[in-house]
Motif scaffolding. Structure first.
Motif, PDB file in Angstrom:
ATOM      1  N   PHE A 144       0.778  -1.251   0.000  1.00 42.77           N
ATOM      2  CA  PHE A 144       0.000   0.000   0.000  1.00 42.77           C
ATOM      3  C   PHE A 144       0.809   1.301   0.000  1.00 42.77           C
ATOM      4  O   PHE A 144       0.277   2.345  -0.365  1.00 42.77           O
ATOM      5  CB  PHE A 144      -0.906   0.040   1.236  1.00 42.77           C
ATOM      6  CG  PHE A 144      -2.208  -0.696   1.084  1.00 42.77           C
ATOM      7  CD1 PHE A 144      -3.348  -0.051   0.643  1.00 42.77           C
ATOM      8  CD2 PHE A 144      -2.296  -2.049   1.384  1.00 42.77           C
ATOM      9  CE1 PHE A 144      -4.564  -0.727   0.511  1.00 42.77           C
ATOM     10  CE2 PHE A 144      -3.497  -2.733   1.261  1.00 42.77           C
ATOM     11  CZ  PHE A 144      -4.635  -2.067   0.821  1.00 42.77           C
ATOM     12  N   SER A 168      -7.265  -6.810   1.523  1.00 43.17           N
ATOM     13  CA  SER A 168      -8.256  -5.766   1.295  1.00 43.17           C
ATOM     14  C   SER A 168      -8.407  -5.438  -0.184  1.00 43.17           C
ATOM     15  O   SER A 168      -8.608  -6.353  -0.966  1.00 43.17           O
ATOM     16  CB  SER A 168      -7.849  -4.549   2.126  1.00 43.17           C
ATOM     17  OG  SER A 168      -8.992  -3.823   2.475  1.00 43.17           O
ATOM     18  N   LYS A 218      -8.764  -8.144  -3.383  1.00 46.82           N
ATOM     19  CA  LYS A 218      -9.655  -8.188  -4.546  1.00 46.82           C
ATOM     20  C   LYS A 218      -8.744  -8.406  -5.768  1.00 46.82           C
ATOM     21  O   LYS A 218      -9.052  -9.169  -6.684  1.00 46.82           O
ATOM     22  CB  LYS A 218     -10.428  -6.872  -4.714  1.00 46.82           C
ATOM     23  CG  LYS A 218     -11.151  -6.370  -3.436  1.00 46.82           C
ATOM     24  CD  LYS A 218     -11.928  -5.094  -3.669  1.00 46.82           C
ATOM     25  CE  LYS A 218     -12.163  -4.184  -2.473  1.00 46.82           C
ATOM     26  NZ  LYS A 218     -12.794  -4.675  -1.304  1.00 46.82           N
ATOM     27  N   SER A 239     -10.686  -9.429   1.829  1.00 46.92           N
ATOM     28  CA  SER A 239     -10.895  -8.679   0.576  1.00 46.92           C
ATOM     29  C   SER A 239     -12.297  -8.082   0.461  1.00 46.92           C
ATOM     30  O   SER A 239     -12.507  -7.105  -0.251  1.00 46.92           O
ATOM     31  CB  SER A 239     -10.596  -9.556  -0.633  1.00 46.92           C
ATOM     32  OG  SER A 239     -11.466 -10.661  -0.659  1.00 46.92           O
ATOM     33  N   CYS A 272     -16.109  -6.745  -0.083  1.00 46.36           N
ATOM     34  CA  CYS A 272     -16.950  -6.416  -1.239  1.00 46.36           C
ATOM     35  C   CYS A 272     -16.094  -6.262  -2.499  1.00 46.36           C
ATOM     36  O   CYS A 272     -15.069  -5.580  -2.479  1.00 46.36           O
ATOM     37  CB  CYS A 272     -17.691  -5.112  -0.943  1.00 46.36           C
ATOM     38  SG  CYS A 272     -18.785  -4.595  -2.261  1.00 46.36           S
ATOM     39  N   GLU A 312     -20.141  -3.419   3.463  1.00 47.76           N
ATOM     40  CA  GLU A 312     -20.017  -2.608   2.239  1.00 47.76           C
ATOM     41  C   GLU A 312     -20.818  -3.223   1.085  1.00 47.76           C
ATOM     42  O   GLU A 312     -20.820  -4.440   0.906  1.00 47.76           O
ATOM     43  CB  GLU A 312     -18.538  -2.527   1.840  1.00 47.76           C
ATOM     44  CG  GLU A 312     -18.286  -1.577   0.687  1.00 47.76           C
ATOM     45  CD  GLU A 312     -16.801  -1.368   0.415  1.00 47.76           C
ATOM     46  OE1 GLU A 312     -16.008  -2.286   0.651  1.00 47.76           O
ATOM     47  OE2 GLU A 312     -16.455  -0.247  -0.022  1.00 47.76           O
ATOM     48  N   ILE A 352     -19.322   0.871  -2.787  1.00 48.50           N
ATOM     49  CA  ILE A 352     -17.944   0.754  -3.288  1.00 48.50           C
ATOM     50  C   ILE A 352     -17.795   1.523  -4.601  1.00 48.50           C
ATOM     51  O   ILE A 352     -16.790   2.197  -4.833  1.00 48.50           O
ATOM     52  CB  ILE A 352     -17.518  -0.736  -3.410  1.00 48.50           C
ATOM     53  CG1 ILE A 352     -16.001  -0.867  -3.248  1.00 48.50           C
ATOM     54  CG2 ILE A 352     -17.939  -1.372  -4.720  1.00 48.50           C
ATOM     55  CD1 ILE A 352     -15.532  -2.299  -3.057  1.00 48.50           C
ATOM     56  N   PHE A 405     -15.130   4.451  -4.731  1.00 42.89           N
ATOM     57  CA  PHE A 405     -13.899   4.176  -5.496  1.00 42.89           C
ATOM     58  C   PHE A 405     -14.269   3.933  -6.955  1.00 42.89           C
ATOM     59  O   PHE A 405     -14.179   2.791  -7.443  1.00 42.89           O
ATOM     60  CB  PHE A 405     -13.183   2.940  -4.918  1.00 42.89           C
ATOM     61  CG  PHE A 405     -12.916   3.039  -3.440  1.00 42.89           C
ATOM     62  CD1 PHE A 405     -11.833   3.773  -2.963  1.00 42.89           C
ATOM     63  CD2 PHE A 405     -13.753   2.413  -2.520  1.00 42.89           C
ATOM     64  CE1 PHE A 405     -11.584   3.868  -1.603  1.00 42.89           C
ATOM     65  CE2 PHE A 405     -13.508   2.507  -1.154  1.00 42.89           C
ATOM     66  CZ  PHE A 405     -12.424   3.242  -0.693  1.00 42.89           C
ATOM     67  N   TRP A 435     -12.002   1.705  -9.289  1.00 46.41           N
ATOM     68  CA  TRP A 435     -11.575   0.320  -9.033  1.00 46.41           C
ATOM     69  C   TRP A 435     -12.154  -0.654 -10.056  1.00 46.41           C
ATOM     70  O   TRP A 435     -11.518  -1.626 -10.423  1.00 46.41           O
ATOM     71  CB  TRP A 435     -12.007  -0.129  -7.635  1.00 46.41           C
ATOM     72  CG  TRP A 435     -11.162   0.444  -6.535  1.00 46.41           C
ATOM     73  CD1 TRP A 435     -10.121   1.320  -6.657  1.00 46.41           C
ATOM     74  CD2 TRP A 435     -11.281   0.166  -5.124  1.00 46.41           C
ATOM     75  NE1 TRP A 435      -9.595   1.609  -5.416  1.00 46.41           N
ATOM     76  CE2 TRP A 435     -10.293   0.910  -4.465  1.00 46.41           C
ATOM     77  CE3 TRP A 435     -12.144  -0.627  -4.378  1.00 46.41           C
ATOM     78  CZ2 TRP A 435     -10.123   0.877  -3.079  1.00 46.41           C
ATOM     79  CZ3 TRP A 435     -11.989  -0.662  -3.000  1.00 46.41           C
ATOM     80  CH2 TRP A 435     -10.980   0.083  -2.363  1.00 46.41           C
ATOM     81  N   TRP A 475     -17.371  -4.839   7.963  1.00 48.47           N
ATOM     82  CA  TRP A 475     -17.447  -4.107   6.685  1.00 48.47           C
ATOM     83  C   TRP A 475     -17.169  -5.050   5.513  1.00 48.47           C
ATOM     84  O   TRP A 475     -17.754  -4.927   4.445  1.00 48.47           O
ATOM     85  CB  TRP A 475     -16.420  -2.965   6.741  1.00 48.47           C
ATOM     86  CG  TRP A 475     -16.356  -2.038   5.573  1.00 48.47           C
ATOM     87  CD1 TRP A 475     -15.288  -1.848   4.742  1.00 48.47           C
ATOM     88  CD2 TRP A 475     -17.359  -1.113   5.113  1.00 48.47           C
ATOM     89  NE1 TRP A 475     -15.561  -0.885   3.798  1.00 48.47           N
ATOM     90  CE2 TRP A 475     -16.832  -0.409   4.007  1.00 48.47           C
ATOM     91  CE3 TRP A 475     -18.663  -0.811   5.543  1.00 48.47           C
ATOM     92  CZ2 TRP A 475     -17.546   0.566   3.321  1.00 48.47           C
ATOM     93  CZ3 TRP A 475     -19.377   0.166   4.849  1.00 48.47           C
ATOM     94  CH2 TRP A 475     -18.813   0.837   3.747  1.00 48.47           C
TER      95      TRP A 475
END
Ligand code: GCU
Length: 431
Positions: free
Chosen positions: A146, A269, A273, A293, A295, A307, A312, A316, A319, A360
């Motif tokens: 990250f 996370s 995904k 990971s 939603c 979420e 989402i 974002f 994404w 979440w």
């Protein structure tokens, strides 16, 4: 026309299309509606994994591999994750450094992945730690990080990137730039010594080196190399990040110290995904790991627990592809759910993990998706997830080729999580 009538007409048009309608709900409203109660999960029916048939007995392994699997992949790319069009791009690798570190216990390598469209190029930095005590090529874990490669360990020799980074006061990151101050700040998530001890190497790339994580209209990162005519509605950051992971694997294939047939792709996370998509797209990854990971990752969208697809997409927008917005208010119309994505890892070892306080990300929805995907493992002659219901916290279910655990605690990836992944990989990678 009077302006009131015009407004009524505009609203009428918006109300008739699911996508436009959602713009009427504020983010605040959406967040206030988030469900954290199992009893409030709506009734839902998952689309069959076997394309129209609910009976795995009617399908054979060849039909799955040659027909159904490619169809799911195509649907996921079209309706959700988009695609990174790399036709016309040339990738080359430059080994910048290769040395023994920490009393010769590990070998550290830094490799530049240069991506060029013939007119200009874009560099991505791959950091590798390899054990020195293992004889022969080493199996690997590879994942994105990250904040930067230099944040995964306090090793002062790791290069510091010059890409965009998210500001973070705690880590001393401001003006979207990192420096020496952030060395090792994410070492807790990357237990390099533990990984090396277990006989594995580790490869990691800073995800912002591939594509900075904000909505810029797909102009920066590797998207800057694409032709102007490319249809931007089909692009997404997650597919670009997944493409970056495959480039690491391309490098591994050229490095004789690496056992490229035994590479596990891992992510936490949003990057979990990404590891799921990378594993689905690129079957050279020998194992796939999703850590919290949630939603758009391992969690079933139709449960609308924690979420949601709507949230989402609003939070974002870069994404996923543009088309995914179509399902914001009608998740039941999705032609797949996330169990189908997990099934695309089959028959390779798959490990899904959640954290008990990470509601979440919907731990139960992650478990259920892994359980459902196990049907495809069974079809392909492998044992999937064995437990019929959600195991208690800190009691991994890992006897089959699909593993699952829920760690007690928060949204994170810890040395406990890594310990499970390492022993799962050791068992499956044993030759
Ligand atoms: C947010 C987002 C999640 C994501 C997470 C992360 O919480 O809503 O979908 O997984 O960030 O990547 O840390």
């Amino acid at each position: 026309m009077n302006s009131h009538l015009l407004l009524v007409m505009i609203l009428g048009i918006q109300m008739s299309s699911g996508y436009a309608q959602d713009t009427l709900k504020s983010m605040q409203q959406l967040r206030a509606e988030v469900n954290y109660e199992e009893k409030n999960v709506p009734d839902y029916a998952l689309p069959s994994l076997f394309a129209g048939s609910n009976d795995a007995n009617l399908i054979d392994a060849t039909t799955w591999n040659n027909k159904i699997r490619p169809e799911w992949l195509e649907l996921f790319e079209r309706e959700m994750y988009g695609h990174f069009p790399d036709e016309g791009l040339h990738v080359s690798f430059i080994i910048n450094s290769d040395q023994m570190v920490f009393g010769d216990k590990f070998r550290r390598k830094e490799v530049t992945i240069n991506v060029s469209n013939g007119r200009h190029g874009h560099d991505i930095s791959l950091l590798l730690y390899l054990p020195t005590k293992v004889r022969g090529p080493v199996p690997m874990f590879v994942g994105l990080n990250f904040y930067g490669n230099h944040t995964i360990h306090s090793d002062p020799g790791i290069s510091i990137h010059r890409s965009w980074a998210r500001n973070n006061e705690d880590y001393g990151i401001s003006n979207n730039r990192v420096d020496d101050k952030s060395r090792g700040i994410r070492a807790n998530r990357w237990p390099v010594e533990q990984i090396i001890q277990a006989g594995f190497g580790l490869g990691t790339i800073y995800y912002g080196d591939i594509d900075p994580d904000y909505d810029d209209g797909f102009n920066n990162g590797i998207h800057s190399l694409l032709d102007e005519e490319v249809d931007k509605s089909t692009l997404s950051s997650i597919s670009a990040w997944a493409w970056g992971l495959s480039q690491a694997l391309n490098y591994f294939e050229q490095d004789s110290q690496i056992d490229h047939d035994h590479v596990a792709v891992i992510g936490h996370s949003r990057l979990g995904k990404t590891s799921l998509l990378a594993g689905a797209l690129d079957q050279r990854f020998a194992m796939v790991v999703s850590n919290d990971s949630g939603c758009g990752g391992a969690a079933l969208s139709r449960r609308e627990f924690g979420e949601t697809v709507h949230i989402i997409n609003r939070s974002f927008p870069h994404w996923f592809n543009e088309r995914f917005n179509h399902y914001n208010e009608q998740v039941n119309k999705l032609p797949f759910d996330q169990h189908s994505l997990l099934a695309l890892a089959a028959p390779r070892p798959l490990y899904v993990a959640s954290a008990s306080e990470d509601l979440w990300a919907d731990p139960h929805g992650e478990f259920l998706a892994a359980k459902e995907a196990s049907k495809v493992y069974n079809l392909l002659g492998e044992k999937g997830l064995e437990d019929a219901s959600m195991p208690a916290a800190d009691s991994p279910s890992n006897k089959g080729v699909v593993g699952y655990h829920m760690r007690s605690g928060k949204h994170d990836i810890t040395s406990y999580d890594w310990a499970q992944y390492l022993s799962f990989a050791s068992r499956h990678f044993k030759k």
